[in-house]
Scaffold this motif. Structure first.
Motif, short mmCIF file in Angstrom:
data_model
loop_
_atom_site.label_atom_id
_atom_site.label_comp_id
_atom_site.label_asym_id
_atom_site.label_seq_id
_atom_site.Cartn_x
_atom_site.Cartn_y
_atom_site.Cartn_z
N PHE A 255 0.84 -1.41 0.05
CA PHE A 255 0.11 0.00 -0.05
C PHE A 255 0.86 1.37 0.05
O PHE A 255 0.47 2.30 -0.72
CB PHE A 255 -0.72 0.08 1.17
CG PHE A 255 -1.78 -1.18 1.35
CD1 PHE A 255 -2.10 -1.94 0.16
CD2 PHE A 255 -2.22 -1.82 2.58
CE1 PHE A 255 -2.90 -3.03 0.35
CE2 PHE A 255 -2.96 -2.93 2.78
CZ PHE A 255 -3.28 -3.73 1.51
N TRP A 256 1.96 1.32 0.92
CA TRP A 256 2.86 2.40 0.81
C TRP A 256 3.57 2.77 -0.40
O TRP A 256 3.41 3.90 -0.78
CB TRP A 256 3.90 2.34 2.15
CG TRP A 256 4.68 3.33 2.47
CD1 TRP A 256 4.05 4.63 2.94
CD2 TRP A 256 5.89 3.67 2.15
NE1 TRP A 256 5.11 5.33 3.18
CE2 TRP A 256 6.18 5.01 2.91
CE3 TRP A 256 6.94 2.89 1.76
CZ2 TRP A 256 7.59 5.46 2.60
CZ3 TRP A 256 8.41 3.28 1.86
CH2 TRP A 256 8.80 4.71 2.29
N LEU B 277 3.15 5.99 -3.08
CA LEU B 277 4.48 6.51 -3.57
C LEU B 277 4.23 6.97 -5.03
O LEU B 277 4.45 7.73 -5.80
CB LEU B 277 5.57 5.98 -3.13
CG LEU B 277 6.15 6.04 -1.84
CD1 LEU B 277 7.40 5.48 -1.35
CD2 LEU B 277 6.42 7.67 -1.51
N LYS B 278 4.10 5.33 -5.88
CA LYS B 278 4.03 5.48 -7.50
C LYS B 278 2.84 6.43 -7.91
O LYS B 278 3.37 6.94 -8.91
CB LYS B 278 4.01 3.82 -7.59
CG LYS B 278 5.14 3.17 -7.38
CD LYS B 278 6.38 3.32 -8.10
CE LYS B 278 6.23 2.76 -9.51
NZ LYS B 278 7.53 3.06 -10.51
N SER B 279 1.67 6.05 -7.13
CA SER B 279 0.54 6.95 -7.71
C SER B 279 0.77 8.37 -7.54
O SER B 279 0.30 9.30 -8.43
CB SER B 279 -0.67 6.40 -6.95
OG SER B 279 -0.86 4.96 -7.20
N TRP C 65 6.33 3.91 9.08
CA TRP C 65 5.61 3.74 10.29
C TRP C 65 4.46 4.60 10.76
O TRP C 65 3.37 4.19 11.19
CB TRP C 65 6.75 3.38 11.35
CG TRP C 65 7.69 2.45 11.20
CD1 TRP C 65 8.97 2.45 10.89
CD2 TRP C 65 7.54 0.93 11.02
NE1 TRP C 65 9.44 1.44 10.65
CE2 TRP C 65 8.50 0.68 10.74
CE3 TRP C 65 6.07 0.18 11.45
CZ2 TRP C 65 8.55 -0.98 10.55
CZ3 TRP C 65 6.13 -1.19 11.04
CH2 TRP C 65 7.66 -1.79 10.79
N THR C 66 4.54 5.75 10.57
CA THR C 66 3.37 6.56 10.65
C THR C 66 2.36 6.26 9.65
O THR C 66 1.20 6.31 10.27
CB THR C 66 3.98 8.02 10.21
OG1 THR C 66 5.10 8.48 11.32
CG2 THR C 66 2.83 9.25 10.53
N ALA C 67 2.58 5.92 8.48
CA ALA C 67 1.70 5.66 7.56
C ALA C 67 0.93 4.21 8.18
O ALA C 67 -0.24 4.16 7.92
CB ALA C 67 2.28 5.37 6.05
N PHE C 68 1.84 3.30 8.37
CA PHE C 68 1.29 2.14 9.06
C PHE C 68 0.22 2.36 10.27
O PHE C 68 -0.92 1.79 10.33
CB PHE C 68 2.24 1.22 9.14
CG PHE C 68 1.91 -0.14 10.15
CD1 PHE C 68 1.60 -1.10 9.44
CD2 PHE C 68 1.89 -0.22 11.36
CE1 PHE C 68 1.04 -2.36 9.88
CE2 PHE C 68 1.56 -1.39 11.98
CZ PHE C 68 0.93 -2.59 11.31
N PRO D 275 -2.98 8.78 0.52
CA PRO D 275 -2.44 9.99 1.33
C PRO D 275 -0.91 9.29 1.81
O PRO D 275 -0.04 10.10 2.57
CB PRO D 275 -3.37 10.31 2.33
CG PRO D 275 -4.61 10.04 1.90
CD PRO D 275 -4.28 9.06 0.87
N LEU D 276 -1.09 7.85 1.98
CA LEU D 276 -0.04 7.18 2.77
C LEU D 276 1.45 7.32 2.49
O LEU D 276 2.30 7.42 3.26
CB LEU D 276 -0.19 5.80 2.81
CG LEU D 276 -1.49 5.22 3.21
CD1 LEU D 276 -1.80 3.67 3.13
CD2 LEU D 276 -1.81 5.44 4.73
#
Length: 428
Positions: free
Chosen positions: A54-55, A59-61, A110-113, A103-104
């Motif tokens: 997901f992370w 990033l790619k998107s 780790w914040t995104a997780f 937004p991740l």
């Protein structure tokens, strides 16, 4: 005053089952996970095996490269660039799923997780408490086995669970919201396999219309945001990385599969034989669902049957995908909205379903998957339960309160003009 005995309290046995799971999770998962300090994409490492997907996808998107997610080689290189290894992971989700993780990539890993898992768990607890009619369900969901697995794998468990139970339990009282939830559920379309059948049988055309509009809007927005090439890549690779998940034969992967297809593969069947077994089970599931929905069984019996048959018909369900069965099993086990809780045998079955990830871990050691066995047993028990309730109604011993659907039908299907009433069938 009668003497209180904790062993006679149904809540004690549910707590005992969940506590047993937490203390002895399948193959020591929980203890190992809490003590791990290692690489990313490790099932036994906080952060999970799947969240990095997901992370990286976010990033790619954000860099306008969503179409590259569906090229196995380009996606593998993106993982290598970020983590030094591709961990044999591939992107499997449709493009409109990207809206829910976009937004991740703006946050540290780790914040995104923490934000994704904590936020989606909060959404599930809010939806579940609203459906339950109070916060009594929150504690049980927090200590349920699927919750632990969701954090271990860093998966979409809570989000999908909220969408599933919201679409199912609110299809009468809140049809527009249920339709929106169902439209969003297309981000994991295997969980919606029987929703069209259920909604058509119950003639809930408003839910169908809203769900269709929601899904169409999301797809159109994803084309505008990420380009038609992203969808082209997703469709072209349905038989690629997505198909590889069904072709996988590794025992550690099959141990998490809870479907007839996965159980057959674990038992040594080839893909064709396993596919035939899955197809046959799906036909049985569809017939069982139709039989119960068309009967005069109580609403919670129909809802639980829908959950059981969905999990029987879908060929790809893993151990962390159990939010909906756990919620529905607890509902029936505690006798929510009923004068009496179910009998001993049915109660044991419901507790086993609620703790299925642990039960499946135990049976895997013996060489078979408990998932389809329990769901088949549950479907059979619900068929009997529905027959008894149906016979009671035909004997004029039930009182049926008119629902919003009934009101809508009287006005030619134009929708309720009065606040909808919850369906209740009280068997005395």
């Amino acid at each position: 005053m009668p003497q209180f005995t904790i062993l006679n309290d149904r809540r004690f046995w549910l707590f005992f089952a969940f506590a047993l799971t937490l203390a002895g999770f399948p193959r020591g998962y929980l203890v190992d996970w809490l003590n791990q300090a290692g690489s990313y994409a490790n099932d036994l490492h906080p952060g999970g095996a799947d969240f990095l997907n997901f992370w990286v996808a976010s990033l790619k998107s954000l860099h306008g490269e969503a179409r590259d997610l569906y090229d196995p080689h380009l996606y593998a290189q993106a993982l290598i660039d970020q983590f030094g290894d591709d961990f044999d992971r591939r992107w499997l989700y449709p493009p409109h799923f990207l809206f829910f993780i976009l937004p991740l990539g703006l946050l540290p890993y780790w914040t995104a997780f923490a934000l994704f898992m904590g936020g989606s768990l909060f959404v599930l607890l809010i939806v579940a408490a609203k459906i339950w009619g109070g916060r009594g369900i929150v504690f049980w969901l927090l200590i349920a086995p699927f919750t632990v697995l969701a954090f271990i794998f860093g998966q979409t468990t809570f989000l999908i669970g909220a969408l599933f139970i919201g679409a199912l339990f609110w299809r009468d009282e809140r049809p527009i919201l249920a339709g929106v939830f169902l439209g969003i559920l297309t981000i994991k379309p295997q969980f919606g396999v029987f929703f069209p059948l259920l909604l058509l049988l119950e003639r809930r055309f408003l839910v169908i219309a809203v769900a269709s509009a929601t899904a169409t809007s999301l797809i159109a927005a994803s084309v505008a945001a990420f380009g038609l090439e992203a969808w082209r890549g997703f469709i072209l690779h349905l038989s690629g990385p997505q198909g590889d998940m069904l072709r996988a034969s590794a025992s550690n992967f099959l141990s998490l599969q809870l479907t007839p297809y996965g159980a057959a593969r674990l038992f040594g069947a080839d893909m064709e034989t396993a596919g035939l077994i899955q197809a046959g089970t799906a036909v049985f599931a569809a017939l069982a669902l139709v039989s119960v929905v068309r009967s005069k069984a109580e609403r919670d019996t129909k809802d639980m049957m829908f959950v059981a048959t969905t999990y029987l018909a879908t060929p790809y369900i893993l151990g962390y995908d159990l939010a909906a069965p756990t919620f529905a099993a607890i509902w029936l086990y505690l006798g929510h909205s009923r004068e009496k809780a179910p009998g001993f045998a049915f109660s044991v079955l419901l507790v086993l379903v609620a703790a299925l990830s642990f039960v499946n871990g135990l049976t895997f050691a013996a060489g078979f998957s408990a998932g389809p066995v329990l769901f088949l047993a549950l479907a059979a028990a619900l068929l009997l339960r529905a027959k008894l309730e149906n016979d009671a109604c035909r004997a004029q011993t039930c009182i049926r309160v008119p629902t919003a659907m009934d009101q809508s039908e009287k006005r030619g299907g134009k929708g309720p003009s009065l606040p909808p009433t919850k369906t209740e069938v009280a068997v005395r």
